[in-house]
Design an enzyme around this catalytic site. Structure first.
Site, PDB file in Angstrom:
ATOM      1  N   GLY A 120      85.594 -41.358  23.757  1.00  0.00           N
ATOM      2  CA  GLY A 120      86.061 -41.420  25.138  1.00  0.00           C
ATOM      3  C   GLY A 120      85.494 -40.253  25.928  1.00  0.00           C
ATOM      4  N   GLY A 142      86.784 -37.222  29.037  1.00  0.00           N
ATOM      5  CA  GLY A 142      87.806 -36.634  29.899  1.00  0.00           C
ATOM      6  C   GLY A 142      87.194 -35.661  30.867  1.00  0.00           C
ATOM      7  N   PHE A 194      86.794 -32.557  30.575  1.00  0.00           N
ATOM      8  CA  PHE A 194      85.944 -31.592  29.889  1.00  0.00           C
ATOM      9  C   PHE A 194      84.558 -32.169  29.649  1.00  0.00           C
ATOM     10  CE2 PHE A 194      85.583 -28.072  26.774  1.00  0.00           C
ATOM     11  CZ  PHE A 194      84.505 -28.511  26.033  1.00  0.00           C
ATOM     12  N   GLY A 195      84.498 -33.409  29.250  1.00  0.00           N
ATOM     13  CA  GLY A 195      83.248 -34.057  28.869  1.00  0.00           C
ATOM     14  C   GLY A 195      83.528 -35.111  27.817  1.00  0.00           C
ATOM     15  N   VAL A 236      83.912 -37.074  24.131  1.00  0.00           N
ATOM     16  CA  VAL A 236      84.478 -36.743  22.820  1.00  0.00           C
ATOM     17  C   VAL A 236      83.881 -37.698  21.787  1.00  0.00           C
ATOM     18  CG1 VAL A 236      86.587 -36.493  21.458  1.00  0.00           C
ATOM     19  CG2 VAL A 236      86.623 -35.999  23.914  1.00  0.00           C
ATOM     20  N   ASP A 262      98.701 -30.573  32.474  1.00  0.00           N
ATOM     21  CA  ASP A 262      98.124 -31.928  32.498  1.00  0.00           C
ATOM     22  C   ASP A 262      98.750 -32.795  31.409  1.00  0.00           C
ATOM     23  OD1 ASP A 262      96.553 -33.946  33.511  1.00  0.00           O
ATOM     24  OD2 ASP A 262      94.746 -33.371  32.411  1.00  0.00           O
TER      25      ASP A 262
END
Length: 553
Positions: free
Chosen positions: A292, A294, A296-297, A299, A410
């Site tokens: 996936g 998010g 951050f980047g 995964v 979050d």
């Protein structure tokens, strides 16, 4: 006529800066006055902004309506889908924060635009225009070439944009007149316009681009933006700006990485992985291994030589926000040890690569079960209760029992990971903040998190505390009990705001109607009602009225 609701100041087709949301332009908070709290319009506006992020047409156009409230957003045509979603999500939060009680508002980043109003978008003919100039002059001998180049560029852009399909009307081109600089341009309409409507709108915007005229004192290269029309512009300044920006960003990344490496080597608490080991384990970050993506980047799933499965979070390239989150997550999680927090195994810093290596969670995240029509059947009442208790214990540890007081900021279903026994583990500490001593509250101009889970004082004023995490926990708890997303809740086949509907049903002594109908056979209704009661205590408007996590447990 429904005119274009969107435009951007800057475009270089090969550069994607959606990850560096630095300035939210405008916002124009409208001329229609203010609304009062607890009115139908306030509730309608909450609904459309909650649901807006889930209305993407697949090409960066978002549109939502509830009662009298209408909202729409559009991303620049060259922006990647995930970056588009992040931009719209952030713009939704920022516009409510900066226009907290206005009936209508407009605002934009470099890469996306948002507007809401009590008028239908088809009736809005407002024109918001602002100008900017490049300080670099066009010489007398070049004026004719410049004007001809701009005219040729605009003439080529317009029919391509207007002739776009039903999902996207966008064009970007550049030309280089003989002996002159390269001129870049872009045009875009909202996709629901017909070709003629888009064309008429763009012609109107083009007419505002004035040719350079020395006798009028117009000596600079002009840029014009019409946020409610279309964007028509040409620029040299952008090349210089982006070149400088990219070089400066690269220097910052390098300097930051050297600091990070020194810090990690000094503390001796983390395992450092070789990049080659991670590349082999993830099949060189193949699409098949991608779990996936998010804030951050991306995964990826990996398997080490000893057979141990890992999850690898890879910092998105050129992401200043992501680098900050990377350092935050490393520095925080090495100090945290709890069975309901995801365990960080190590990190990797090599050249431009920034990687975090976590234990692999076999059952992915809570949202993949809770909001899936088939997989949610696996979440009986016993499993959901165990997940709720696990989340509550993890949050209590962060707020009260760890060496540091940590505000997650979050909390949401996608940040709750599930191991092979369906135990909950809180993840993603990239946006977390540490409180020191007796600090109870802090304020920020950089709102992070997910709209719909945010406490109102945080979304509107940037104020956060342990009680803002408690609010998010309350929203999450309602989702777990009801089995529906807070911004996609349906009651009697009609879309509703989950929080508002939960309050209404609770006050009408109909709390059992909030409970997921698939749980009726396996749930103890009294326990379910107790969870709903706790959730509603957590989402009270005044932070002081919300319980602490230790009180909840």
């Amino acid at each position: 006529m429904d005119l274009l609701i969107y435009s951007f100041l800057i475009l270089i087709c090969n550069f994607d800066l959606a990850t560096t949301q630095e300035e939210f332009s405008g916002p124009f908070c409208g001329l229609s006055g203010n609304y009062t709290q607890n009115t139908d319009y306030r509730h309608n506006l909450d609904d459309v902004l909650y649901t807006l992020i889930n209305t993407n047409n697949g090409f960066g156009f978002y549109n939502s309506t509830s009662g009298q409230a209408n909202a729409a957003a559009l991303c620049r045509g060259d922006i990647q889908p995930e970056n588009c979603r992040r931009c719209v999500d952030d713009a939704t939060r920022r516009i409510r924060q900066q226009c907290p009680v206005q009936i209508e508002a407009v605002g934009w980043y470099e890469t996306c635009f948002i507007r809401y109003s009590n008028r239908s978008m088809g009736s809005i003919n407002d024109l918001v225009v602002f100008y900017a100039w490049n300080a670099r002059n066009v010489s007398d001998s070049s004026i004719v070439q410049w004007n001809k180049g701009v005219a040729d560029l605009l003439s080529a852009l317009l029919p391509e944009a207007a002739g776009g399909g039903q999902f996207r009307k966008y064009s970007s081109l550049n030309i280089t007149p003989p002996g002159f600089w390269t001129i870049y341009g872009m045009m875009q309409c909202t996709p629901e316009l017909s070709e003629m409507e888009c064309s008429d709108c763009l012609y109107g915007a083009v007419s505002l681009v004035q040719p350079l005229n020395r006798s009028l004192g117009n000596t600079n290269i002009g840029i014009i933006v019409g946020p409610i029309l279309a964007v028509v512009f040409a620029m040299i300044m952008v090349v210089v700006f982006f070149t400088f920006r990219r070089r400066r960003l690269k220097r910052n990344l390098l300097s930051s990485s050297s600091i990070l490496e020194r810090e990690d080597e000094d503390n001796g608490e983390m395992n450092s992985f070789n990049l080659s080991t991670i590349q082999v384990s993830t099949n060189n970050f193949s699409q098949e291994n991608k779990l996936g993506e998010g804030g951050f980047g991306p995964v990826y799933k990996g398997t080490l030589q000893d057979g141990k499965e890992i999850a690898v979070k890879r910092l998105a390239r050129n992401s200043r926000q992501g680098l900050v989150e990377f350092k935050t997550e490393v520095n925080l999680i090495i100090k945290l040890q709890h069975k309901n927090l995801v365990r960080l195994l190590g990190y990797c810093v090599k050249g431009p690569e920034r990687l975090l290596i976590y234990e692999f969670m076999a059952n992915n995240s809570l949202d993949t079960f809770l909001f899936d029509a088939n997989k949610c059947k696996e979440l009986d009442w016993a499993k959901r209760s165990n997940i709720v208790i696990g989340i509550a214990k993890g949050l209590r540890y962060l707020h009260e029992d760890s060496r540091l007081k940590i505000i997650h900021r979050d909390m949401k279903a996608s940040n709750i990971l599930l191991d092979n026994e369906m135990n909950a583990k809180i993840s993603d500490f990239g946006t977390a903040r540490i409180f020191g001593g007796n600090q109870m509250e802090a304020a920020t101009d950089r709102i992070v998190g997910t709209y719909g889970y945010m406490a109102p004082e945080y979304a509107m004023e940037g104020l956060f505390s342990t009680k803002s995490d408690v609010y998010s926990f309350g929203v999450l708890l309602l989702e777990i009990v009801s089995g529906q997303r807070n911004n996609l809740y349906f009651y009697q086949d009609q879309p509703q705001n989950l929080l508002l509907m939960a309050w209404r049903l609770w006050n009408e002594n109909k709390g059992e109607q909030i409970v997921d109908h698939r749980l009726i056979q396996t749930s103890a209704i009294d326990e379910a009602l107790r969870w709903i009661n706790i959730a509603l205590l957590c989402v009270q408007e005044d932070p002081q009225d919300r319980p602490t996590m230790s009180t909840i447990i």
